[in-house]
Enzyme design. Structure first.
Site, PDB file in Angstrom:
ATOM      1  N   LYS A  22       0.834  -1.216   0.000  1.00 16.54           N
ATOM      2  CA  LYS A  22       0.000   0.000   0.000  1.00 16.54           C
ATOM      3  C   LYS A  22       0.865   1.261   0.000  1.00 16.54           C
ATOM      4  CE  LYS A  22      -2.339   2.955   3.152  1.00 16.54           C
ATOM      5  NZ  LYS A  22      -1.436   3.761   3.928  1.00 16.54           N
ATOM      6  N   ASN A  23       1.839   1.320   0.913  1.00 12.61           N
ATOM      7  CA  ASN A  23       2.591   2.567   1.045  1.00 12.61           C
ATOM      8  C   ASN A  23       3.499   2.842  -0.150  1.00 12.61           C
ATOM      9  OD1 ASN A  23       1.328   3.229   3.393  1.00 12.61           O
ATOM     10  ND2 ASN A  23       3.003   2.632   4.753  1.00 12.61           N
ATOM     11  N   ARG A  93      -4.674  10.634   2.565  1.00 11.40           N
ATOM     12  CA  ARG A  93      -3.556  11.475   3.006  1.00 11.40           C
ATOM     13  C   ARG A  93      -2.432  11.549   1.987  1.00 11.40           C
ATOM     14  NH1 ARG A  93      -2.072  14.191   7.223  1.00 11.40           N
ATOM     15  NH2 ARG A  93       0.166  14.360   7.119  1.00 11.40           N
ATOM     16  N   CYS A 117      -8.403  12.419  10.664  1.00 12.75           N
ATOM     17  CA  CYS A 117      -7.790  11.953  11.905  1.00 12.75           C
ATOM     18  C   CYS A 117      -6.342  11.556  11.666  1.00 12.75           C
ATOM     19  CB  CYS A 117      -8.598  10.795  12.489  1.00 12.75           C
ATOM     20  SG  CYS A 117      -7.792   9.231  12.521  1.00 12.75           S
ATOM     21  N   ARG A 123       0.054  15.706  12.348  1.00 10.06           N
ATOM     22  CA  ARG A 123       0.944  15.125  11.335  1.00 10.06           C
ATOM     23  C   ARG A 123       1.523  16.271  10.516  1.00 10.06           C
ATOM     24  NH1 ARG A 123      -1.358   9.461   9.031  1.00 10.06           N
ATOM     25  NH2 ARG A 123       0.773   9.392   8.211  1.00 10.06           N
ATOM     26  N   PRO A 124       2.595  16.883  11.036  1.00 14.86           N
ATOM     27  CA  PRO A 124       3.150  18.065  10.373  1.00 14.86           C
ATOM     28  C   PRO A 124       3.777  17.727   9.023  1.00 14.86           C
ATOM     29  CG  PRO A 124       4.581  17.355  12.166  1.00 14.86           C
ATOM     30  CD  PRO A 124       3.374  16.474  12.202  1.00 14.86           C
ATOM     31  N   ILE A 125       3.871  18.751   8.132  1.00 15.01           N
ATOM     32  CA  ILE A 125       4.568  18.547   6.849  1.00 15.01           C
ATOM     33  C   ILE A 125       5.661  19.607   6.669  1.00 15.01           C
ATOM     34  CG2 ILE A 125       2.688  17.321   5.668  1.00 15.01           C
ATOM     35  CD1 ILE A 125       2.165  20.022   4.170  1.00 15.01           C
ATOM     36  N   GLN A 127       8.788  19.465   7.076  1.00 16.32           N
ATOM     37  CA  GLN A 127      10.003  18.988   6.387  1.00 16.32           C
ATOM     38  C   GLN A 127       9.796  18.885   4.872  1.00 16.32           C
ATOM     39  OE1 GLN A 127      13.057  18.668   8.083  1.00 16.32           O
ATOM     40  NE2 GLN A 127      11.677  19.710   9.494  1.00 16.32           N
ATOM     41  N   ASP A 308       3.807   1.087  12.198  1.00 17.18           N
ATOM     42  CA  ASP A 308       2.581   0.575  11.561  1.00 17.18           C
ATOM     43  C   ASP A 308       2.271  -0.870  11.953  1.00 17.18           C
ATOM     44  OD1 ASP A 308       2.275   3.015  10.397  1.00 17.18           O
ATOM     45  OD2 ASP A 308       2.649   2.375   8.342  1.00 17.18           O
ATOM     46  N   ARG A 400      -9.107   0.458   3.403  1.00 16.48           N
ATOM     47  CA  ARG A 400      -8.205   1.399   2.738  1.00 16.48           C
ATOM     48  C   ARG A 400      -6.862   0.746   2.451  1.00 16.48           C
ATOM     49  NH1 ARG A 400      -6.451   5.297   6.295  1.00 16.48           N
ATOM     50  NH2 ARG A 400      -4.986   5.464   4.590  1.00 16.48           N
TER      51      ARG A 400
HETATM   52  C1  UD1 Z   1       4.378   7.152   6.641  1.00 14.51           C
HETATM   53  C2  UD1 Z   1       3.373   6.029   6.504  1.00 14.51           C
HETATM   54  C3  UD1 Z   1       2.696   5.781   7.845  1.00 14.51           C
HETATM   55  C4  UD1 Z   1       3.763   5.492   8.909  1.00 14.51           C
HETATM   56  C5  UD1 Z   1       4.839   6.581   8.930  1.00 14.51           C
HETATM   57  C6  UD1 Z   1       6.009   6.238   9.826  1.00 14.51           C
HETATM   58  C7  UD1 Z   1       2.705   6.226   4.202  1.00 14.51           C
HETATM   59  C8  UD1 Z   1       1.638   6.578   3.236  1.00 14.51           C
HETATM   60  N1  UD1 Z   1       2.407   6.399   5.490  1.00 14.51           N
HETATM   61  O1  UD1 Z   1       3.664   8.298   7.082  1.00 14.51           O
HETATM   62  O2  UD1 Z   1       1.821   4.686   7.694  1.00 14.51           O
HETATM   63  O3  UD1 Z   1       3.161   5.419  10.173  1.00 14.51           O
HETATM   64  O4  UD1 Z   1       5.371   6.780   7.612  1.00 14.51           O
HETATM   65  O5  UD1 Z   1       6.614   5.046   9.424  1.00 14.51           O
HETATM   66  O6  UD1 Z   1       3.772   5.781   3.827  1.00 14.51           O
HETATM   67  N2  UD1 Z   1       7.334  14.662  10.847  1.00 14.51           N
HETATM   68  C9  UD1 Z   1       7.629  15.978  11.110  1.00 14.51           C
HETATM   69  N3  UD1 Z   1       7.622  16.851  10.053  1.00 14.51           N
HETATM   70  C10 UD1 Z   1       7.339  16.464   8.776  1.00 14.51           C
HETATM   71  C11 UD1 Z   1       7.044  15.100   8.540  1.00 14.51           C
HETATM   72  C12 UD1 Z   1       7.047  14.226   9.599  1.00 14.51           C
HETATM   73  O7  UD1 Z   1       7.897  16.372  12.254  1.00 14.51           O
HETATM   74  O8  UD1 Z   1       7.360  17.294   7.870  1.00 14.51           O
HETATM   75  C13 UD1 Z   1       7.336  13.688  11.976  1.00 14.51           C
HETATM   76  C14 UD1 Z   1       5.967  13.066  12.218  1.00 14.51           C
HETATM   77  O9  UD1 Z   1       5.190  13.870  13.092  1.00 14.51           O
HETATM   78  C15 UD1 Z   1       6.348  11.727  12.830  1.00 14.51           C
HETATM   79  C16 UD1 Z   1       7.663  11.382  12.139  1.00 14.51           C
HETATM   80  O10 UD1 Z   1       8.164  12.603  11.606  1.00 14.51           O
HETATM   81  O11 UD1 Z   1       6.582  11.886  14.209  1.00 14.51           O
HETATM   82  C17 UD1 Z   1       7.556  10.372  11.019  1.00 14.51           C
HETATM   83  O12 UD1 Z   1       6.600  10.802  10.074  1.00 14.51           O
HETATM   84  P1  UD1 Z   1       6.679  10.378   8.531  1.00 14.51           P
HETATM   85  O13 UD1 Z   1       7.758   9.374   8.362  1.00 14.51           O
HETATM   86  O14 UD1 Z   1       6.721  11.618   7.716  1.00 14.51           O
HETATM   87  O15 UD1 Z   1       5.267   9.688   8.307  1.00 14.51           O
HETATM   88  P2  UD1 Z   1       4.346   9.733   7.021  1.00 14.51           P
HETATM   89  O16 UD1 Z   1       5.177   9.824   5.802  1.00 14.51           O
HETATM   90  O17 UD1 Z   1       3.247  10.720   7.232  1.00 14.51           O
END
Ligand code: UD1
Length: 433
Positions: A22-23, A93, A117, A123-125, A127, A308, A400
């Protein structure tokens, strides 16, 4: 809307074919936006996130057609450089991967932020946005949209050091950088198998990405990507989920079409818990005959134990002898499923990102409400292991990310069926994952 009825307490025996990841699929489908010419993607899982993302591509002007149930041909040659509206983005997402893909291809992107949710925390972006800015894009977030635009219509290669290991930021930056002018170096990059799979997909379409799977990824930008054929890797988390189900229920199940190396971090923990795991070529034979034993788990970025898989293994640990401690180092508050486990008789205390589980002799069936994808999978495992009947609602979360979960579980002896929920029982919808 449907709910699942599960009659628990039976060991699981048989064989399951693991679907495409999926991912990886939810990154590769947006990446197809960057390709000129027909792009054939094989081993695509039949899950609702895939359907949603293919719909978004079509809305942007792509032609999408299935050649067989697991192979889709996407042609984005005539794509309009478009805007991804909230109505599309909110459903999945991973639609935020359209940002990196559109920015790479057109030098501009305008994508609604996904809502919904998020494991009970934010779930910040930041980065992702830091990466786009470093690549020379001007980035604005307004009215729920991220708008990114590169001066001169093309992003420029640069060096980016991620403050935090992030799968999503690594993927988004890698996509934009693939079509940038010059070389990009991403340091402190995520190493997850789906990061590597995306790099392999892009390389097979003509990109020049080196080092994926290590924490330094180098991307030499190319002018365009051409069509081709690519097969998605097997789903590490789907396979791990069925491993956790065997741990919780007992029995012996062969998982076929996997990459055993990707399973090492999960296999190591399950072995400590008294599960036997034998590797045979591209399959694993997973058996649990004796009692389950306690263990401690700390989630980490790959190759650490995946967050996960935390809820699914927690379901098994509820039935293990002794006290187990789970520390989630990736998400701060990913324990919303635990109140549901408690109603089944589990003994668990949560303190911040720690869950302390005191193993019990048995769980009993209950009414359960899934609150996100992996939490839903964990409830399914708890229900299969419990004595009596459970009803699980909000199963749209589970669907999903798990292809034919009912068919697969029934084929190994799980007693599970889907029934229609009458309309007067409203169900929540959200987009975590
Ligand atoms: C992806 C996976 C999700 C999994 C996660 C961690 C997909 C579609 N989803 O989510 O199932 O749980 O990896 O293995 O692949 N963070 C920041 N700033 C950012 C981005 C992330 O601080 O800009 C933090 C997040 O809050 C979290 C950590 O980094 O604590 C890891 O997040 P990230 O690896 O980005 O997760 P996703 O890509 O959203």
């Amino acid at each position: 809307m449907i709910k699942y009825i599960v009659e628990g307490g039976r060991p699981l025996f048989g064989e399951i074919h693991i679907s495409g990841a999926k991912n990886a699929a939810v990154a590769i489908i947006p990446a197809a936006l960057m390709v000129t010419g027909p792009c054939r993607i094989e081993n695509v899982p039949q899950i609702s996130d895939v359907t949603i993302l293919l719909g978004v591509l079509q809305d942007l002007g792509a032609s999408v057609r299935y050649l067989n149930p697991h192979t889709v041909e996407v042609d984005c040659t005539k794509l309009r450089n478009g805007r991804v509206p909230y109505e599309s983005a909110r459903q999945c997402r991973a639609s935020y991967y359209m940002l990196g893909a559109l920015l790479g291809r057109f030098g501009a992107a305008d994508v609604a932020l996904p809502g919904g949710c998020n494991f009970g925390g934010t779930r910040p972006i930041d980065q992702h946005l830091k990466g786009f800015k470093a690549l020379g894009a001007q980035v604005d977030t307004q009215g729920g949209f991220v708008m990114a635009e590169a001066a001169g219509g093309r992003v420029k290669g640069t060096s980016i050091f991620l403050d935090k290991v992030s799968v999503g930021a690594t993927i988004n930056i890698m996509m934009a950088a693939a079509l940038a002018e010059g070389m990009t170096v991403i340091e402190n990059a995520a190493k997850e198998p789906h990061v590597v799979d995306l790099a392999n997909f892009l390389n097979s379409m003509g990109a020049n990405i080196m080092g994926a799977g290590t924490d330094v990824i180098k991307v030499r930008g190319v002018d365009s990507l051409r069509g081709g054929t690519y097969s998605i890797i097997p789903d590490q988390i789907e396979a791990g989920t069925y491993m956790a189900a065997v741990a919780a229920c007992g029995g012996s199940v062969k998982l076929c079409n996997i990459i055993p190396k990707h399973m090492d971090c999960i296999t190591a923990k399950l072995t400590e818990m008294g599960v036997e795991v034998q590797e045979v070529d591209d399959s694993l034979l997973v058996s649990r005959i004796g009692p389950l034993v306690r263990t401690n788990i700390k989630t980490m970025p790959y190759p650490g134990f995946p967050t996960d898989m935390q809820p699914q293994v927690a379901a098994a640990l509820c039935l293990a002898r002794g006290t187990s401690v789970i520390t989630d180092n990736v998400w701060n508050s990913r324990f919303r499923y635990i109140d549901e486990f408690k109603r089944m008789g589990a003994q668990i205390q949560v303190d911040g990102n720690l869950a302390i589980i005191e193993g019990v002799e048995r769980l009993t069936g209950a009414q359960l409400e899934a609150c996100d994808l992996r939490a839903g999978a964990a409830m399914l495992i708890a229900a299969l292991a419990a004595h009596g009947i459970s009803e699980i609602t909000n199963v749209q979360y589970i669907e999903r990310g798990y292809e034919d979960v009912i068919g697969k579980l029934r084929s190994i002896g799980g007693s599970i069926r889907a029934v229609e929920v009458p309309e007067e029982e409203p169900l929540a919808v959200s987009s975590a994952g």
